[in-house]
Every structure is written in structure tokens, then in C-alpha cells.
Design a protein around this motif. Structure first.
Motif, PDB file in Angstrom:
ATOM      1  N   VAL A 153       7.991  -3.610   0.846  1.00 36.67           N
ATOM      2  CA  VAL A 153       7.946  -2.269   1.448  1.00 36.67           C
ATOM      3  C   VAL A 153       9.360  -1.754   1.696  1.00 36.67           C
ATOM      4  CG1 VAL A 153       5.716  -2.328   2.667  1.00 36.67           C
ATOM      5  CG2 VAL A 153       7.703  -3.466   3.683  1.00 36.67           C
ATOM      6  N   GLY A 154       9.459  -0.464   2.012  1.00 40.72           N
ATOM      7  CA  GLY A 154      10.717   0.101   2.478  1.00 40.72           C
ATOM      8  C   GLY A 154      10.937  -0.287   3.939  1.00 40.72           C
ATOM      9  N   GLY A 199       0.822  -1.206   0.000  1.00 39.07           N
ATOM     10  CA  GLY A 199       0.000   0.000   0.000  1.00 39.07           C
ATOM     11  C   GLY A 199       0.851   1.248   0.000  1.00 39.07           C
ATOM     12  N   ASP A 233      -5.515  -4.691   5.832  1.00 40.65           N
ATOM     13  CA  ASP A 233      -5.213  -4.602   4.388  1.00 40.65           C
ATOM     14  C   ASP A 233      -4.525  -5.886   3.919  1.00 40.65           C
ATOM     15  OD1 ASP A 233      -5.951  -1.936   4.592  1.00 40.65           O
ATOM     16  OD2 ASP A 233      -3.885  -1.168   4.601  1.00 40.65           O
ATOM     17  N   GLY A 286      12.258   8.030  -2.879  1.00 43.20           N
ATOM     18  CA  GLY A 286      12.315   6.981  -1.851  1.00 43.20           C
ATOM     19  C   GLY A 286      11.174   5.988  -2.029  1.00 43.20           C
ATOM     20  N   ASN A 287       9.956   6.515  -2.236  1.00 41.84           N
ATOM     21  CA  ASN A 287       8.806   5.631  -2.485  1.00 41.84           C
ATOM     22  C   ASN A 287       9.051   4.782  -3.731  1.00 41.84           C
ATOM     23  OD1 ASN A 287       6.826   8.459  -1.710  1.00 41.84           O
ATOM     24  ND2 ASN A 287       6.990   6.687  -0.399  1.00 41.84           N
ATOM     25  N   GLY A 330      18.252   0.389  -1.160  1.00 37.74           N
ATOM     26  CA  GLY A 330      17.133   1.276  -1.504  1.00 37.74           C
ATOM     27  C   GLY A 330      15.980   1.191  -0.525  1.00 37.74           C
ATOM     28  N   GLY A 331      16.093   0.378   0.493  1.00 33.83           N
ATOM     29  CA  GLY A 331      15.022   0.248   1.486  1.00 33.83           C
ATOM     30  C   GLY A 331      14.886   1.485   2.354  1.00 33.83           C
ATOM     31  N   MET A 344      14.158  10.248   3.240  1.00 31.89           N
ATOM     32  CA  MET A 344      13.438  11.128   2.308  1.00 31.89           C
ATOM     33  C   MET A 344      11.948  11.003   2.603  1.00 31.89           C
ATOM     34  SD  MET A 344      13.795  11.158  -1.844  1.00 31.89           S
ATOM     35  CE  MET A 344      15.444  11.809  -1.979  1.00 31.89           C
ATOM     36  N   TYR A 366      -3.552   2.986  13.348  1.00 35.77           N
ATOM     37  CA  TYR A 366      -3.085   2.871  11.973  1.00 35.77           C
ATOM     38  C   TYR A 366      -2.534   1.472  11.614  1.00 35.77           C
ATOM     39  CZ  TYR A 366       0.026   4.435   8.106  1.00 35.77           C
ATOM     40  OH  TYR A 366       0.694   4.583   6.928  1.00 35.77           O
ATOM     41  N   ASP A 378      11.073   1.314   6.661  1.00 33.95           N
ATOM     42  CA  ASP A 378      10.259   1.919   7.728  1.00 33.95           C
ATOM     43  C   ASP A 378       8.966   1.149   8.018  1.00 33.95           C
ATOM     44  OD1 ASP A 378       9.030   2.583   5.352  1.00 33.95           O
ATOM     45  OD2 ASP A 378       8.674   4.675   5.859  1.00 33.95           O
ATOM     46  N   GLN A 379       8.579   0.240   7.130  1.00 33.26           N
ATOM     47  CA  GLN A 379       7.326  -0.503   7.344  1.00 33.26           C
ATOM     48  C   GLN A 379       7.544  -1.891   7.943  1.00 33.26           C
ATOM     49  OE1 GLN A 379       4.321   0.897   7.028  1.00 33.26           O
ATOM     50  NE2 GLN A 379       5.511   2.741   6.599  1.00 33.26           N
ATOM     51  N   GLN A 419      -3.617  -1.413   8.728  1.00 29.99           N
ATOM     52  CA  GLN A 419      -2.612  -1.939   7.787  1.00 29.99           C
ATOM     53  C   GLN A 419      -2.610  -3.481   7.829  1.00 29.99           C
ATOM     54  OE1 GLN A 419       1.080   0.137   7.774  1.00 29.99           O
ATOM     55  NE2 GLN A 419       2.177  -1.428   6.630  1.00 29.99           N
ATOM     56  N   LYS A 435       7.638  12.886   2.335  1.00 32.80           N
ATOM     57  CA  LYS A 435       6.707  13.665   1.505  1.00 32.80           C
ATOM     58  C   LYS A 435       6.516  15.078   2.016  1.00 32.80           C
ATOM     59  CE  LYS A 435       4.089   9.556   0.274  1.00 32.80           C
ATOM     60  NZ  LYS A 435       3.072   8.634   0.728  1.00 32.80           N
ATOM     61  N   VAL A 456      15.977   5.354   1.451  1.00 37.20           N
ATOM     62  CA  VAL A 456      16.627   6.447   0.716  1.00 37.20           C
ATOM     63  C   VAL A 456      16.577   7.672   1.623  1.00 37.20           C
ATOM     64  CG1 VAL A 456      16.477   7.928  -1.321  1.00 37.20           C
ATOM     65  CG2 VAL A 456      15.943   5.483  -1.514  1.00 37.20           C
ATOM     66  N   GLN A 515       0.330   5.647   0.747  1.00 35.50           N
ATOM     67  CA  GLN A 515      -0.581   6.697   1.210  1.00 35.50           C
ATOM     68  C   GLN A 515      -0.917   7.679   0.098  1.00 35.50           C
ATOM     69  OE1 GLN A 515      -1.072   8.245   4.870  1.00 35.50           O
ATOM     70  NE2 GLN A 515       0.674   7.240   5.829  1.00 35.50           N
TER      71      GLN A 515
HETATM   72  P1  TYM Z   1       4.066   5.253   2.641  1.00 36.75           P
HETATM   73  O1  TYM Z   1       2.940   5.806   1.846  1.00 36.75           O
HETATM   74  O2  TYM Z   1       4.684   6.127   3.675  1.00 36.75           O
HETATM   75  O3  TYM Z   1       5.216   4.766   1.688  1.00 36.75           O
HETATM   76  C1  TYM Z   1       4.980   3.910   0.597  1.00 36.75           C
HETATM   77  C2  TYM Z   1       6.155   2.962   0.421  1.00 36.75           C
HETATM   78  O4  TYM Z   1       7.367   3.698   0.220  1.00 36.75           O
HETATM   79  C3  TYM Z   1       8.354   3.276   1.158  1.00 36.75           C
HETATM   80  N1  TYM Z   1       9.212   4.431   1.512  1.00 36.75           N
HETATM   81  C4  TYM Z   1      10.537   4.466   1.367  1.00 36.75           C
HETATM   82  N2  TYM Z   1      11.408   3.553   0.907  1.00 36.75           N
HETATM   83  C5  TYM Z   1      12.713   3.893   0.874  1.00 36.75           C
HETATM   84  N3  TYM Z   1      13.193   5.094   1.283  1.00 36.75           N
HETATM   85  C6  TYM Z   1      12.355   6.056   1.756  1.00 36.75           C
HETATM   86  N4  TYM Z   1      12.819   7.239   2.127  1.00 36.75           N
HETATM   87  C7  TYM Z   1      10.956   5.746   1.816  1.00 36.75           C
HETATM   88  N5  TYM Z   1       9.864   6.442   2.219  1.00 36.75           N
HETATM   89  C8  TYM Z   1       8.813   5.611   2.028  1.00 36.75           C
HETATM   90  C9  TYM Z   1       7.567   2.785   2.351  1.00 36.75           C
HETATM   91  O5  TYM Z   1       8.318   1.916   3.160  1.00 36.75           O
HETATM   92  C10 TYM Z   1       6.386   2.105   1.681  1.00 36.75           C
HETATM   93  O6  TYM Z   1       6.727   0.797   1.288  1.00 36.75           O
HETATM   94  N6  TYM Z   1       1.905   2.370   6.108  1.00 36.75           N
HETATM   95  C11 TYM Z   1       2.298   2.417   4.727  1.00 36.75           C
HETATM   96  C12 TYM Z   1       1.164   2.191   3.754  1.00 36.75           C
HETATM   97  C13 TYM Z   1       0.395   0.915   3.952  1.00 36.75           C
HETATM   98  C14 TYM Z   1       0.840  -0.382   3.645  1.00 36.75           C
HETATM   99  C15 TYM Z   1      -0.261  -1.243   3.930  1.00 36.75           C
HETATM  100  C16 TYM Z   1       2.036  -0.899   3.169  1.00 36.75           C
HETATM  101  C17 TYM Z   1      -0.890   0.828   4.397  1.00 36.75           C
HETATM  102  N7  TYM Z   1      -1.280  -0.488   4.370  1.00 36.75           N
HETATM  103  C18 TYM Z   1      -0.161  -2.630   3.763  1.00 36.75           C
HETATM  104  C19 TYM Z   1       2.124  -2.282   2.996  1.00 36.75           C
HETATM  105  C20 TYM Z   1       1.043  -3.125   3.280  1.00 36.75           C
HETATM  106  C21 TYM Z   1       2.872   3.800   4.431  1.00 36.75           C
HETATM  107  O7  TYM Z   1       2.566   4.752   5.099  1.00 36.75           O
HETATM  108  O8  TYM Z   1       3.623   3.867   3.313  1.00 36.75           O
END
Ligand code: TYM
Length: 328
Positions: free
Chosen positions: A146-147, A9, A135, A19-20, A183-184, A196, A128, A149-150, A132, A198, A186, A11
Motif C-alpha cells: 500500500v501507499g 485493495g 479484507d 499516486g495510486n 513513491g509511497g 495527490m 471503515y 496513507d494506509q 479493511q 481522487k 506522491v 476504492q
Molecule cells: P485508496 O483507494 O485510497 O488507494 C489505493 C492505493 O493507492 C495508494 N495511494 C497513494 N500512494 C502514493 N501516493 C498517493 N498520493 C496515494 N494515494 C493513494 C493507497 O495507499 C492505496 O494503497 N483503504 C484503502 C483500500 C483498502 C485496502 C484494503 C487496502 C480497503 N481494504 C485492504 C489494502 C488492504 C484505500 O482507501 O485505498
């Protein structure tokens, strides 16, 4: 043999960044033909912090459009908006009722986010990770790309699934996170000790996927480096290491080859070449984005089909859960 299922997922807060893309979206695209995929724009997660309704409406479509523009294909992947499939909210409630508060108190992302908002923090932001988990569990997901942080959220999801299965019998598949080896995480350009993000306040820290070539050049130019004047991968030198890592991810070259290439060159050269590489990567994505959002109804039709396909799987799972609990 049946393909395994992937769920991830993103956001709908707008401003998707490099990063995303490198931590998540690009991997979804690369992996998609090996799995059955569900990619979801998690708008219900987005409203855990205040949003302007008309901006939110625009951002939801922008994020969905960018997923298709990045190369997600309808044949392999179901792309949909979370709030279009009601089972997400319903399962989240049921999972709330078996999740100990203590587990949520441990979530580092909640601690970080709630510090910024203090008294205004919503119950939704605290809850939150349970949404998740819903989901992920609705789709019998095996893998969650995912990155970094998840990671903690996916582990929590596993714990919730295990607790449910223990109490009511096997209903949920236990998912694993997939975090790319590089790249997990950035980092920000100006502040390379932080990831990095939003955030509008830190615009110069992030390259957004819809930035113009001039914006990209200017942001990369302002990126923090150091005084060593040596272009080498070194995790302790956050700024240079981050620029080189992004260059590595975009060119697919090996670190030794990259270091060789930049021997005797300046930070200015590195920044110029990096900026052009980013521009080349984003240009086709931006073109496709403009094409598919320029055509009236095209994106909305894809999203309606996506919601219908997602609902078929999710509703079936939700009924199993109701049944196990004794509500049906
Ligand atoms: P979100 O929207 O913050 O970020 C989306 C995806 O991008 C990755 N990401 C990064 N990866 C590398 N470097 C960075 N600087 C960076 N910033 C963000 C995040 O790890 C993510 O994979 N909670 C989640 C959304 C979510 C979700 C889910 C994810 C809701 N339900 C179920 C997986 C499964 C989030 O806020 O991602």
C-alpha cells in the motif's frame, strides 16, 4: 515451497491517479509472480460516503479494468469486487464485536475525512478500518502493499488479529504492510504539501490514469515550483522534489544522474520532459484498457472467475471464525 499471500485493495471512486499507480498498483504488478495475490476493488468501502448509483456502477468496472490494463495477470492474481464475496461483510461484523471504539478514534484518515463531512459522517466511515481488516484477514495475508496513507490501517488490522487470536486461539495470520521506499506518498501538483488524491475539486492536482496527453501536458505545466531555479532533489522544496521523484519513479534513473541531466536546464524543460515521460507510461495502459473494456463481457467474466476463486478461500476462513466464536 508455498508462495506467501498478498492482499491489497483499491476504492471504486473513479479517477485513479498517478499516486495510486506509483504507490500501489505498479508494485502489485512487479511483485505478482513472487506471491499468491488477491487484489480487490473495495466497493463496500466506497459507499461509506454518498455515491450516485449509476456512476458507482461505471467506476467499479473502470477500476477493475485499469488493474488488468496495468498488467495484473489472472495466472498470478485473483482480481475481484469486494461486494461479490459476502464473507467480507460478515467477518467485518464479527471483528466489530471485538474492536474497541478507542482504536478507531485514533485513525487519522477518519479524522481528516470526517472533518470535511461534519454531521453527515456515517457509521460506515468510522468503521471503515474494521472492514479493511476483514479484507486482509480472510486471505491469510502475509503482505499488504500500500501507499503510506494506509500504514495505520494495516497496523490496526494486526492489532485486531492479535486480539482475536489471543481470545480464541490462532486463526489469523498477522500481516505486514509493504510501503515502497520511494513513491509511497506522491504529492499534488498544484498543492505539493498535500498528497495527490481522487478529488474532483482538485482536478489539477492529480494526473488521472485515463487523462489525455493534452490534459497531462497542461496539468504538469501548471505544477507549483519555486523561485530557486535549481533542479535538485530536496525534500524541503515540495514542488520540485515531487516532480523529480515522479520522474525518477518513471524513468528508473538514479537521483544523481537526473540532477546531472537537468543541470543548466529550466523548470520548463523539466516539466516538458516529465509530461512526455508520463504520457509514454500511460499510453500502453490506456490502449489495453480500451481493448479489454471494448469487448462485451470479457471483463465481467474475469471478475466472475475472480470472485469464485476469492470466495473459496474466504468462506473457509469465515467458517473457522464462526466456529471459534461458538456460532457454529
Ligand atoms: P485508496 O483507494 O485510497 O488507494 C489505493 C492505493 O493507492 C495508494 N495511494 C497513494 N500512494 C502514493 N501516493 C498517493 N498520493 C496515494 N494515494 C493513494 C493507497 O495507499 C492505496 O494503497 N483503504 C484503502 C483500500 C483498502 C485496502 C484494503 C487496502 C480497503 N481494504 C485492504 C489494502 C488492504 C484505500 O482507501 O485505498
Amino acid at each position: 515451497m508455498d508462495k506467501k499471500r498478498v492482499f491489497s485493495g483499491i476504492q471504486a471512486s473513479g479517477n485513479l491517479h498517478l499516486g495510486n499507480y506509483l504507490g500501489a498498483i505498479r508494485n502489485w504488478v512487479k511483485m505478482q509472480n513472487q506471491y499468491h495475490n488477491y487484489f480487490c476493488v473495495v466497493d463496500l468501502h466506497t459507499v461509506t460516503v454518498p455515491q450516485d448509483p449509476s456512476v458507482l456502477r461505471t467506476n467499479i468496472r473502470e477500476v477493475a479494468g485499469l488493474l488488468f490494463a496495468a498488467g495484473i495477470e489472472e495466472e498470478d492474481s485473483v482480481v475481484f469486487i469486494q461486494s461479490h464475496v459476502r464473507a467480507h461483510s460478515e467477518l467485518a461484523w464479527l471483528l466489530n464485536c471485538i474492536t474497541p471504539m478507542g482504536w478507531l478514534h485514533r485513525m487519522t484518515q477518519f479524522k481528516e475525512k470526517s472533518e470535511q463531512q461534519k454531521e453527515e459522517v456515517s457509521v460506515g466511515l468510522f468503521d471503515y478500518p474494521v472492514l479493511q481488516a476483514a479484507d486482509i484477514l480472510l486471505y491469510d495475508t502475509h503482505l499488504v502493499p500500500v501507499g503510506e496513507d494506509q500504514k495505520q490501517h494495516v497496523e490496526l488490522c494486526r492489532d485486531i488479529a492479535q486480539r482475536f487470536n489471543y481470545r480464541y486461539g490462532d486463526v489469523f495470520v498477522l500481516p505486514d504492510a509493504y510501503i515502497p521506499p520511494i513513491g509511497g506518498r506522491v504529492m499534488g501538483l498544484v498543492n505539493p504539501e498535500k498528497k495527490m488524491s481522487k478529488s474532483e475539486e482538485k482536478r489539477d492536482d492529480s494526473i488521472f490514469l485515463l487523462d489525455t496527453p493534452d490534459q497531462i501536458r497542461s496539468k504538469v505545466k501548471k505544477a507549483t515550483t519555486d523561485s530557486l531555479r535549481e533542479i535538485r532533489f530536496d525534500e524541503k522544496r515540495y514542488g520540485i522534489n515531487n516532480l523529480l521523484t515522479v520522474y525518477q519513479l518513471l524513468t528508473g534513473k538514479e537521483p544523481a544522474e537526473i540532477e546531472n541531466h537537468f543541470t543548466g536546464k529550466s523548470y520548463k524543460d523539466l516539466k516538458e520532459q516529465l509530461a512526455e515521460t508520463v504520457i509514454e507510461t500511460l499510453q500502453p495502459l490506456q490502449e489495453r484498457y480500451r481493448e479489454l473494456t471494448g469487448e462485451d463481457g470479457y471483463l465481467d467474466d474475469m471478475l466472475a472467475r475472480g470472485a469464485e476463486r476469492a470466495e473459496a478461500h474466504a468462506e473457509n476462513k469465515l467458517q473457522q471464525v464462526y466456529n471459534k466464536i461458538g456460532l457454529r
